[in-house]
Design a protein around this motif. Structure first.
Motif, PDB file in Angstrom:
ATOM      1  N   MET A   1       0.838  -1.201   0.000  1.00 51.65           N
ATOM      2  CA  MET A   1       0.000   0.000   0.000  1.00 51.65           C
ATOM      3  C   MET A   1       0.871   1.249   0.000  1.00 51.65           C
ATOM      4  O   MET A   1       1.909   1.296   0.661  1.00 51.65           O
ATOM      5  CB  MET A   1      -0.889   0.020   1.241  1.00 51.65           C
ATOM      6  N   ASN A   2       0.446   2.259  -0.741  1.00 49.92           N
ATOM      7  CA  ASN A   2       1.184   3.504  -0.787  1.00 49.92           C
ATOM      8  C   ASN A   2       0.795   4.386   0.392  1.00 49.92           C
ATOM      9  O   ASN A   2      -0.279   4.267   0.964  1.00 49.92           O
ATOM     10  CB  ASN A   2       0.900   4.242  -2.099  1.00 49.92           C
ATOM     11  N   GLY A   3       1.667   5.314   0.738  1.00 44.95           N
ATOM     12  CA  GLY A   3       1.361   6.287   1.769  1.00 44.95           C
ATOM     13  C   GLY A   3       1.292   5.701   3.158  1.00 44.95           C
ATOM     14  O   GLY A   3       0.519   6.170   4.003  1.00 44.95           O
ATOM     15  N   THR A   4       2.102   4.674   3.435  1.00 42.65           N
ATOM     16  CA  THR A   4       2.097   4.046   4.746  1.00 42.65           C
ATOM     17  C   THR A   4       2.802   4.939   5.755  1.00 42.65           C
ATOM     18  O   THR A   4       3.881   5.459   5.492  1.00 42.65           O
ATOM     19  CB  THR A   4       2.793   2.680   4.698  1.00 42.65           C
ATOM     20  N   GLN A   5       2.187   5.094   6.934  1.00 44.62           N
ATOM     21  CA  GLN A   5       2.771   5.867   8.015  1.00 44.62           C
ATOM     22  C   GLN A   5       3.243   4.911   9.097  1.00 44.62           C
ATOM     23  O   GLN A   5       2.468   4.106   9.609  1.00 44.62           O
ATOM     24  CB  GLN A   5       1.747   6.839   8.597  1.00 44.62           C
ATOM     25  N   HIS A   6       4.527   4.992   9.458  1.00 43.85           N
ATOM     26  CA  HIS A   6       5.087   4.180  10.527  1.00 43.85           C
ATOM     27  C   HIS A   6       5.168   5.051  11.777  1.00 43.85           C
ATOM     28  O   HIS A   6       5.779   6.123  11.748  1.00 43.85           O
ATOM     29  CB  HIS A   6       6.486   3.681  10.158  1.00 43.85           C
ATOM     30  N   THR A   7       4.580   4.596  12.864  1.00 48.87           N
ATOM     31  CA  THR A   7       4.575   5.413  14.072  1.00 48.87           C
ATOM     32  C   THR A   7       4.402   4.526  15.295  1.00 48.87           C
ATOM     33  O   THR A   7       4.380   3.289  15.195  1.00 48.87           O
ATOM     34  CB  THR A   7       3.459   6.484  14.008  1.00 48.87           C
ATOM     35  N   THR A   8       4.301   5.153  16.462  1.00 48.94           N
ATOM     36  CA  THR A   8       4.063   4.440  17.717  1.00 48.94           C
ATOM     37  C   THR A   8       2.836   5.033  18.378  1.00 48.94           C
ATOM     38  O   THR A   8       2.730   6.262  18.538  1.00 48.94           O
ATOM     39  CB  THR A   8       5.265   4.555  18.667  1.00 48.94           C
ATOM     40  N   VAL A  10      -6.286   1.178   7.342  1.00 48.09           N
ATOM     41  CA  VAL A  10      -5.879  -0.027   8.064  1.00 48.09           C
ATOM     42  C   VAL A  10      -4.809   0.331   9.089  1.00 48.09           C
ATOM     43  O   VAL A  10      -3.877   1.085   8.797  1.00 48.09           O
ATOM     44  CB  VAL A  10      -5.324  -1.097   7.103  1.00 48.09           C
ATOM     45  N   LEU A  11      -4.952  -0.238  10.282  1.00 51.41           N
ATOM     46  CA  LEU A  11      -3.932  -0.129  11.324  1.00 51.41           C
ATOM     47  C   LEU A  11      -3.357  -1.514  11.565  1.00 51.41           C
ATOM     48  O   LEU A  11      -4.057  -2.414  12.029  1.00 51.41           O
ATOM     49  CB  LEU A  11      -4.558   0.407  12.621  1.00 51.41           C
ATOM     50  N   ALA A  12      -2.083  -1.716  11.213  1.00 54.71           N
ATOM     51  CA  ALA A  12      -1.396  -2.983  11.458  1.00 54.71           C
ATOM     52  C   ALA A  12      -0.499  -2.803  12.673  1.00 54.71           C
ATOM     53  O   ALA A  12       0.369  -1.925  12.687  1.00 54.71           O
ATOM     54  CB  ALA A  12      -0.577  -3.394  10.232  1.00 54.71           C
ATOM     55  N   VAL A  13      -0.720  -3.621  13.676  1.00 53.54           N
ATOM     56  CA  VAL A  13      -0.109  -3.434  14.991  1.00 53.54           C
ATOM     57  C   VAL A  13       0.942  -4.503  15.263  1.00 53.54           C
ATOM     58  O   VAL A  13       0.744  -5.680  14.940  1.00 53.54           O
ATOM     59  CB  VAL A  13      -1.207  -3.511  16.084  1.00 53.54           C
ATOM     60  N   ASP A  14       2.062  -4.104  15.878  1.00 53.35           N
ATOM     61  CA  ASP A  14       2.951  -5.068  16.526  1.00 53.35           C
ATOM     62  C   ASP A  14       2.446  -5.240  17.949  1.00 53.35           C
ATOM     63  O   ASP A  14       2.436  -4.281  18.739  1.00 53.35           O
ATOM     64  CB  ASP A  14       4.392  -4.552  16.569  1.00 53.35           C
ATOM     65  N   LEU A  15       1.997  -6.435  18.294  1.00 54.82           N
ATOM     66  CA  LEU A  15       1.508  -6.674  19.650  1.00 54.82           C
ATOM     67  C   LEU A  15       2.623  -6.467  20.673  1.00 54.82           C
ATOM     68  O   LEU A  15       3.808  -6.528  20.330  1.00 54.82           O
ATOM     69  CB  LEU A  15       0.961  -8.098  19.748  1.00 54.82           C
ATOM     70  N   PRO A  16       2.269  -6.206  21.918  1.00 56.61           N
ATOM     71  CA  PRO A  16       3.301  -5.999  22.948  1.00 56.61           C
ATOM     72  C   PRO A  16       4.336  -7.122  22.954  1.00 56.61           C
ATOM     73  O   PRO A  16       3.989  -8.307  22.886  1.00 56.61           O
ATOM     74  CB  PRO A  16       2.482  -5.988  24.249  1.00 56.61           C
ATOM     75  N   GLY A  17       5.607  -6.729  23.015  1.00 59.32           N
ATOM     76  CA  GLY A  17       6.694  -7.692  23.035  1.00 59.32           C
ATOM     77  C   GLY A  17       7.096  -8.218  21.673  1.00 59.32           C
ATOM     78  O   GLY A  17       8.053  -8.986  21.563  1.00 59.32           O
ATOM     79  N   HIS A  18       6.398  -7.815  20.624  1.00 56.81           N
ATOM     80  CA  HIS A  18       6.672  -8.283  19.266  1.00 56.81           C
ATOM     81  C   HIS A  18       7.200  -7.133  18.416  1.00 56.81           C
ATOM     82  O   HIS A  18       6.821  -5.980  18.620  1.00 56.81           O
ATOM     83  CB  HIS A  18       5.399  -8.826  18.613  1.00 56.81           C
ATOM     84  N   GLY A  19       8.008  -7.475  17.417  1.00 53.73           N
ATOM     85  CA  GLY A  19       8.473  -6.466  16.466  1.00 53.73           C
ATOM     86  C   GLY A  19       9.068  -5.261  17.164  1.00 53.73           C
ATOM     87  O   GLY A  19       9.988  -5.376  17.978  1.00 53.73           O
ATOM     88  N   GLY A  20       8.514  -4.079  16.869  1.00 53.28           N
ATOM     89  CA  GLY A  20       9.027  -2.851  17.459  1.00 53.28           C
ATOM     90  C   GLY A  20       8.317  -2.412  18.719  1.00 53.28           C
ATOM     91  O   GLY A  20       8.572  -1.301  19.211  1.00 53.28           O
ATOM     92  N   SER A  21       7.422  -3.237  19.255  1.00 53.75           N
ATOM     93  CA  SER A  21       6.661  -2.858  20.445  1.00 53.75           C
ATOM     94  C   SER A  21       7.343  -3.336  21.721  1.00 53.75           C
ATOM     95  O   SER A  21       7.907  -4.428  21.775  1.00 53.75           O
ATOM     96  CB  SER A  21       5.243  -3.449  20.384  1.00 53.75           C
TER      97      SER A  21
END
Length: 263
Positions: free
Chosen positions: A1-8, A55-66
């Motif tokens: 998808m275009n225009g993806t925003q990476h944030t916390t 769409v909001l794709a989440v890293d669950l706690p303890g996973h990936g960047g969370s």
């Protein structure tokens, strides 16, 4: 998808795709030990069948960047995901979860605003799975804990996936011991009948609030489980995507994208 925003948001690493409009936003919750990278093929297909869907794709706690949490009980994690969705401005989303994420999506919708749950291949009754975990618990708590995860992975039928998807399933994962013990703690320490009562209450809350429930699996549901599901959620939809193992969203992402686009 275009225009993806990476944030916390709410302490969770997230990707926000698409733009806000009249369509209900979607929240994606991955399975245990995985991270939000696993949704890549599904997001590509969703962009084709439902362009620009928020769409909001989440890293669950303890996973990936969370960041990690002291505990990972489902209601606690669902609350944190809800905080992230609220910070993102997601009102009454379609909550989609794979594997453990399917149970988490169910708990989320029972307690927080949602328009639908799409549970990808996660039975809500722990029964035989709890028995397997209890038998494996000494190994799970030892330095050889990885053997337990490898055993679980063999049953997920990654061999059924296309090569690129198989590679994603094997690399977008970090099966750490603290994650396995943390997220499985409730299953290990709570009797199966008590957990069944909790999930029955969750499904009752979802039913009573008119939230749609869609179960997607790679094979036919066991008769006893389907009877339970249809009892607690008579309007539930069940879609079987044959030959997709535990990863229908990776084996046949276009079909799963069309399911999401319908909500």
């Amino acid at each position: 998808m275009n225009g993806t925003q990476h944030t916390t948001l709410a302490g969770l690493a997230v990707d926000i795709h698409g733009t806000s409009d009249a369509r209900r936003p979607i929240v994606l919750l991955h399975g245990l030990s995985y991270d939000r990278r696993q949704w890549g093929p599904l997001l590509d297909e969703l962009d084709a069948v439902d362009p620009g869907r928020l769409v909001l794709a989440v890293d669950l706690p303890g996973h990936g960047g969370s960041a990690r949490r002291p505990t990972y009980h489902l209601d606690e994690v669902a609350g944190q995901v809800h905080e992230a969705a609220t910070e993102a401005g997601f009102d009454t989303p379609v909550v989609v979860g794979h594997s453990l994420g399917g149970a988490l999506a169910t708990v989320y919708a029972a307690a927080h605003p949602a328009v639908a749950v799409v549970n990808i291949d996660q039975p809500l009754l722990v029964g035989p799975f709890r028995d397997v975990l209890l038998q494996a618990e000494p190994v799970l708590r030892s330095p050889a804990f990885g053997e337990v995860w490898d055993m679980m992975l063999q049953g997920m039928r990654t061999d059924l996936l296309p090569p690129a998807a198989r590679e994603l399933a094997s690399t977008a994962t970090t099966p750490r011991q603290d994650l396995l013990l943390g997220y499985w703690d409730e299953v290990l320490t709570t009797p199966a009948d008590v957990l069944a009562e909790e999930r029955t209450r969750d499904m009752g809350a979802i039913r009573d609030r008119g939230i749609a429930y869609h179960h997607v699996s790679g094979e036919e549901l066991p008769a006893a489980y389907r009877t339970w599901l249809e009892t607690v959620q008579p309007d539930a939809t069940v879609t079987v995507i044959p030959g997709s193992g535990h990863f229908p969203h990776l084996a046949r992402p276009r079909e799963v994208a069309k399911i999401l686009a319908a909500y």
